[in-house]
Scaffold this active site. Structure first.
Site, PDB file in Angstrom:
ATOM      1  N   CYS A   1      33.845  43.877  13.033  1.00 48.62           N
ATOM      2  CA  CYS A   1      34.033  45.324  13.175  1.00 48.62           C
ATOM      3  C   CYS A   1      33.568  45.674  14.584  1.00 48.62           C
ATOM      4  O   CYS A   1      33.747  44.881  15.498  1.00 48.62           O
ATOM      5  CB  CYS A   1      33.275  46.099  12.097  1.00 48.62           C
ATOM      6  SG  CYS A   1      31.485  45.840  12.141  1.00 48.62           S
ATOM      7  N   THR A   2      32.973  46.844  14.792  1.00 51.05           N
ATOM      8  CA  THR A   2      32.591  47.197  16.162  1.00 51.05           C
ATOM      9  C   THR A   2      31.348  46.439  16.623  1.00 51.05           C
ATOM     10  O   THR A   2      31.373  45.755  17.642  1.00 51.05           O
ATOM     11  CB  THR A   2      32.364  48.717  16.291  1.00 51.05           C
ATOM     12  OG1 THR A   2      33.565  49.378  15.903  1.00 51.05           O
ATOM     13  CG2 THR A   2      32.023  49.101  17.729  1.00 51.05           C
TER      14      THR A   2
END
Lengths: 506, 173
Positions: free
Chosen positions: A466-467
């Site tokens: 994800c981020t």
């Protein structure tokens, strides 16, 4: 200290003064306006300079140095024992008159028009150097504030004139002690007032390091010519020592050093050129947080100069040329910053112009309108960079997540994909993927994973990202419990992946 | 005593008045003299009325660089002459000058000719630039007019811009 988003934008200091401020400045210099009367006019100019910065969206603002006639000689008004003398008054004393003549020819100016703060007696603060500037600015903005101060080497070198100053300070070293004390005290005062960033301006260091021939030397220190004929290494070491004495042990405020190659003309051809290599060892040794550097013109050399010392300091990257008419394209700024990420962490990169827009009151290098558009271009570039990195703060990007079981670092993740046919699984939302993604990754938003788990192949490793690696850690854990023993989390997420310089798109 | 730009106005007016009435009294001002004595190396000493100064050559030209060289004195002389003229003309018009400065630069046509290494061109100045800076309250147009007037009436300027007949002679002693 304020927590800033990634790639904060700021200025180096000065802003072009409006004509009515210049008129007031001339009256003040002719003794026709009192200190107070001039400050009232300057108040208005500061607010105007501030409005330009705030409207452009600058994160760390300055007062545009509107109260100063230039970035260092203003100290003459603040310090007892310092008098603003014209070069005409100093010519008889100057150690290298040829140098001064060449400087004047370069500037196309007569000796009586150039003023230098000169030590004529023991120096003592008559009033703080910049505290009044800072207090006014702090009262009118909620943004973090930067205050530029002339550095100790610049001040000592320019203010000590043989034949005048040596009656009170036998040597430059003697004067340096008092200069260091004054600057140190000022930084502490500014910190206590709530200033976020103090930048020490040491523009002459390039002149010392590059040893240009006399015709292209442009600085107006009467004694600098003598300095440049001595060993540059010795001079630079002395400058470094003075800077470290000024900042030694000071906490609670960001400290930077700004060096540049001249900002008094729009003719790029006569400004100094050279990369940072001859200065790098000294820059590294300076106990400041940030180097505020020119990097927007070819004269500043390649970023590869920083290869020997990676990620040791923050960099205030000069990404726009304050002197040029055309406004830089945000794409070009993004590309330049991207290049810098080979040598600096994202959390270490600040964006600023190469230098001020009006270093010398009477010689602004650009119009406020163009300066404003250049700031806007910087802000737009920062906005694009932030979108790529997600809404992470400097602190988050700094945190190097320790690798726990079930996690891999970016290089290992890339190897798994390359050599073991691993599947990359992006669990961020669609809007996040549009900003930046790893080429070839499959995408299932985190909340949809349980319902769509059949889409994920179970016969190969799965790298979930994800981020920054929080959401994906949950997904990887869950997948392992569901019969995906080779599911791993990408530690640090796509941010770490980008920091590792692995490919992303678009 | 009325004074402007450091000049005694009465004295100046008087001189101009006298010369206007009787031009012959300016006659002595037409002739100027200097004596230059060789010291050693390229050093020489000029004796002019009750004044004296040294002339040398820079180290690049085998001199000791203890003083300006002769062609530099020419630039100094031109700059001084233009200064005198400018101040005279400004003062005549009652204009106060706060600051005045001239930056001069001359280019020798071909210095090799002086060294006997070339027959091309000549060893004198081919051109001389003079950038004057003035700080005064008067209108810029007036200041430009004064500058123009100064340049056209400058004794040294005219010496350089016109042909001067030289009368050299050598005496063995």
């Amino acid at each position: 200290m304020a927590e800033l988003p990634l790639f904060p934008t700021t200025v180096v200091g000065s802003w072009p003064r409006p004509p009515w401020l210049l008129e007031a400045l001339r009256k003040r210099q002719a003794g026709l306006l009192s200190y107070r009367e001039f400050q009232e006019v300057a108040d208005r100019a500061v607010l105007e300079a501030l409005r330009y910065q705030e409207e452009a969206g600058i994160d760390i603002v300055s007062d545009g140095e509107q109260r100063r006639d230039n970035f260092y000689s203003f100290v003459a008004e603040k310090l007892e024992g310092v008098r603003l003398m014209t070069l005409a008054e100093m010519l008889d004393y100057a150690e290298d008159k040829t140098f001064l003549d060449q400087t004047l020819r370069q500037l196309d100016a007569p000796s009586y028009a150039i003023k230098n703060p000169t030590v004529v007696d023991r120096i003592r603060p008559q009033m703080p150097l910049a505290l009044d500037e800072a207090q006014f600015l702090l009262k009118h903005t909620r943004a973090p504030v930067k205050v530029p101060l002339p550095g100790p080497y610049l001040l000592t070198r320019s203010m000590w004139v043989k034949g005048i100053s040596d009656r009170v300070y036998p040597s430059q070293e003697d004067l340096a002690k008092d200069v260091v004390a004054v600057l140190r005290e000022e930084i502490l005062r500014l910190r206590d007032a709530g200033v976020f960033f103090v930048q020490l301006d040491e523009p002459v260091l390039t002149e010392v390091a590059f040893r240009p021939p006399v015709q292209v030397r442009t600085f107006m220190c009467a004694s600098l010519a003598a300095a440049t004929t001595e060993s540059p290494a010795r001079e630079l070491a002395w400058a470094t020592k003075l800077i470290n004495q000024v900042v030694q042990g000071i906490q609670g405020i960001k400290l930077g050093i700004h060096i540049c190659r001249g900002n008094w003309t729009t003719d790029e051809g006569v400004l100094l050129a050279g990369d940072y290599r001859p200065l790098l060892d000294f820059l590294v040794a300076m106990k400041v947080d940030q180097w505020v550097l020119e990097l927007a013109t070819p004269r500043a050399g390649e970023l590869t100069a920083f290869a020997p010392y990676q990620r040791v300091k923050e960099v205030g990257m000069g990404v726009v040329n304050p002197r040029s008419a055309e406004v830089e394209a945000p794409e070009a700024i993004v590309a330049r910053v991207w290049e810098a990420l080979d040598y600096f962490d994202p959390s270490q990169v600040y964006l600023n112009p190469d230098c001020g827009f009006g270093t010398f009151a009477e010689r602004p290098v650009n119009t406020p309108e163009r300066a404003f558009r250049k700031l806007q271009a910087m802000v737009e570039a920062t906005r694009r960079l932030r979108r790529r990195f997600g809404a992470v703060t400097t602190a988050m990007a700094r945190a190097q997540a320790p690798v726990s079981p079930g996690e891999v670092l970016p290089e290992e993740a890339a190897r798994l994909v390359r050599e073991e046919g691993a599947v990359l699984l992006d669990v961020r939302e669609p809007w996040e993927r549009e900003l930046v993604r790893i080429p070839g990754a499959s995408a299932i938003p985190k909340d949809e994973v349980p319902a769509r788990v059949v889409e994920i192949p179970a016969d190969c490793p799965v790298v979930v990202y994800c981020t920054v690696g929080e959401r994906s850690a949950e997904v990887a854990n869950w997948l392992r419990a569901q019969g995906y023993p080779r599911a791993v989390n990408l530690a640090g997420g796509i941010v770490a992946w980008m920091i590792a310089r692995l490919p992303v798109e678009p | 005593m009325a004074e402007l730009n450091g000049l005694d106005l009465d004295q100046m007016r008087q001189l101009i008045e006298q010369v206007r009435n009787d031009p012959t009294i300016a006659q002595p001002l037409n002739t100027w003299k200097a004596r230059v004595r060789w010291l050693s190396g390229f050093r020489g000493q000029a004796f002019i009325r009750d004044h004296t100064f040294v002339i040398d050559e820079p180290a690049d030209l085998v001199g000791k660089d203890t003083a300006p060289n002769a062609v530099e004195y020419v630039l100094g002389a031109l700059g001084a002459c233009l200064t005198v003229g400018f101040i005279l003309n400004a003062t005549k018009r009652g204009i106060a000058i706060r600051n005045f400065e001239i930056a001069l630069q001359g280019t020798i046509d071909n210095i090799s000719t002086f060294l006997g290494l070339s027959q091309q061109g000549h060893p004198g100045y081919r051109e001389i630039s003079a950038e004057a800076y003035v700080d005064a309250d008067a209108d810029e147009a007036i200041l430009r007019e004064i500058w123009q007037e100064t340049v056209t009436t400058s004794p040294v300027g005219n010496t350089l811009a016109r042909q001067v007949t030289l009368h050299p002679r050598l005496v063995r002693t």
